[in-house]
Write a protein that holds these residues in place. Structure first.
Motif, PDB file in Angstrom:
ATOM      1  N   ALA A  91       0.843  -1.188   0.000  1.00  0.00           N
ATOM      2  CA  ALA A  91       0.000   0.000   0.000  1.00  0.00           C
ATOM      3  C   ALA A  91       0.882   1.243   0.000  1.00  0.00           C
ATOM      4  N   HIS A  99      -7.362   2.564   1.913  1.00  0.00           N
ATOM      5  CA  HIS A  99      -7.111   1.179   2.351  1.00  0.00           C
ATOM      6  C   HIS A  99      -6.698   1.170   3.817  1.00  0.00           C
ATOM      7  N   THR A 131     -10.015  -2.460   0.978  1.00  0.00           N
ATOM      8  CA  THR A 131      -9.649  -1.463  -0.012  1.00  0.00           C
ATOM      9  C   THR A 131     -10.923  -0.941  -0.652  1.00  0.00           C
TER      10      THR A 131
END
Length: 344
Positions: A155, A190, A211
């Motif tokens: 991420a 997320h 997400t």
């Protein structure tokens, strides 16, 4: 003259003390092999990279700030050393593996930047083949592009916090900003959390993540449980994972596996069953391999894997650098690899 010598000695002592309080390490892995992938009545043979560990080049470091506080950083990029490219065909070297800076101390650790998600760590930690080569499990990114599957691994734009060491109890939470304009879609926002216990021969963790997509139907939720028990010679492992989109697509995986340590080598075994809710298009995957450690940094490895598809499913064995074939609907795919991994 004496004053000059004294000043030089003081400066040397100061520089030595400063360098002792901080460190920067250059590290990397080069992994290459030969692989053959078959599917749909066709096959391809070629050079692959990252069959055992992902090839990479990186820098990491710490600085002692006093009072038990440390500044830390990690800068790491992918290498496709079979072609000399970076992360992806035609790409130059970049830093899209881990790229973060943080602080650590008695309170725990805070990181800002690009980092692994807790769910990915959870699945890969209990996979006999890690995340590489023909034998790796398919327990993350199972819904793929249906819901921003890239965040299943790493991420970007993230802030994470890890608890300090507490007798084997571990917990890490992360939030990643989609950086969307207010009032619009929340695409790529997320968050994830991973918690568990690891001490002695026992390890077990759970993880949950979400997400957000451009619409609620594109949202993805990830859940996983992993455990292992190290008996010394045999290390049984288990992964149970699930991914679900807001549109109702749900994929579940059960992956028992094991490491069998024999002398300077390790046998790796894995079986994965992947079920799609309300569908007969499921698939199974088996894998067996062997690692021979020539030293602490150099290893030879070989792996064989096979996917059996059901219904109209056409999952195909994947690897970095060798591809181009696709399993037929409801057919099989197989692959084997032999390679060498060197770390520095």
């Amino acid at each position: 003259m004496k004053k000059s010598l004294l000043a030089l000695a003081a400066l040397t002592a100061f520089a030595g003390a400063a360098s002792a309080q901080s460190s920067v390490t250059l590290f990397g892995i080069l992994d290459a092999g030969v692989a053959r992938i078959s599917g749909g009545g066709k096959s391809v043979t070629g050079m692959e990279n990252s069959g055992y560990n992902s090839s990479r080049l990186g820098f990491r470091g710490t600085e002692d700030l006093g009072g038990g506080l440390q500044a830390k950083f990690w800068l790491e990029g992918q290498l496709f050393n079979d072609t000399g490219e970076g992360f992806g065909t035609g790409q130059a070297m970049n830093w899209q593996r881990q790229t973060w800076v943080g602080l650590a101390g008695g309170f725990g650790e805070v990181r800002l930047g690009r980092d692994y998600t807790g769910n990915f760590v959870n699945v890969s930690a209990y996979d006999a083949f890690g995340t590489n080569g023909v034998g790796t499990s398919m327990g993350f990114g199972m819904v793929g592009a249906a819901g921003n599957g890239v965040a299943a691994v790493r991420a970007s734009n993230s802030v994470s916090y890890s608890l300090p060491a507490m007798g084997g109890v571990e917990m890490k939470a992360m939030y990643s900003f989609g950086e969307n304009v207010s009032g619009g879609a929340k695409t790529n926002n997320h968050w994830n959390i991973r918690a568990g216990y690891a001490a002695g021969p026992i390890a077990a963790h759970v993880a949950y993540a979400k997400t957000e997509g451009a619409t609620d139907a594109a949202d993805v939720k990830y859940m996983s449980f992993g455990a292992s028990f190290n008996t010394g010679m045999v290390v049984p492992m288990l992964v149970v994972a699930q991914e679900k989109t807001g549109a109702g697509l749900k994929v579940q995986a059960i992956i028992p596996a094991a490491h069998i340590n024999i002398g300077s080598g390790t046998i790796r075994l894995s079986y994965g069953r992947y079920d799609i809710k309300d569908s007969s298009n499921d698939w199974n995957k088996i894998a067996a391999g062997y690692i021979h450690n020539m030293s602490k940094r150099t290893a030879l490895y070989g792996t064989y894997a096979r996917i059996s598809n059901k219904g109209t499913q056409n999952k195909t064995i994947g690897t970095n650098g060798v591809g181009g074939v696709t399993a037929s609907a409801g057919g099989n795919s197989s692959g084997f690899e032999f390679g060498i991994r060197h770390s520095f």
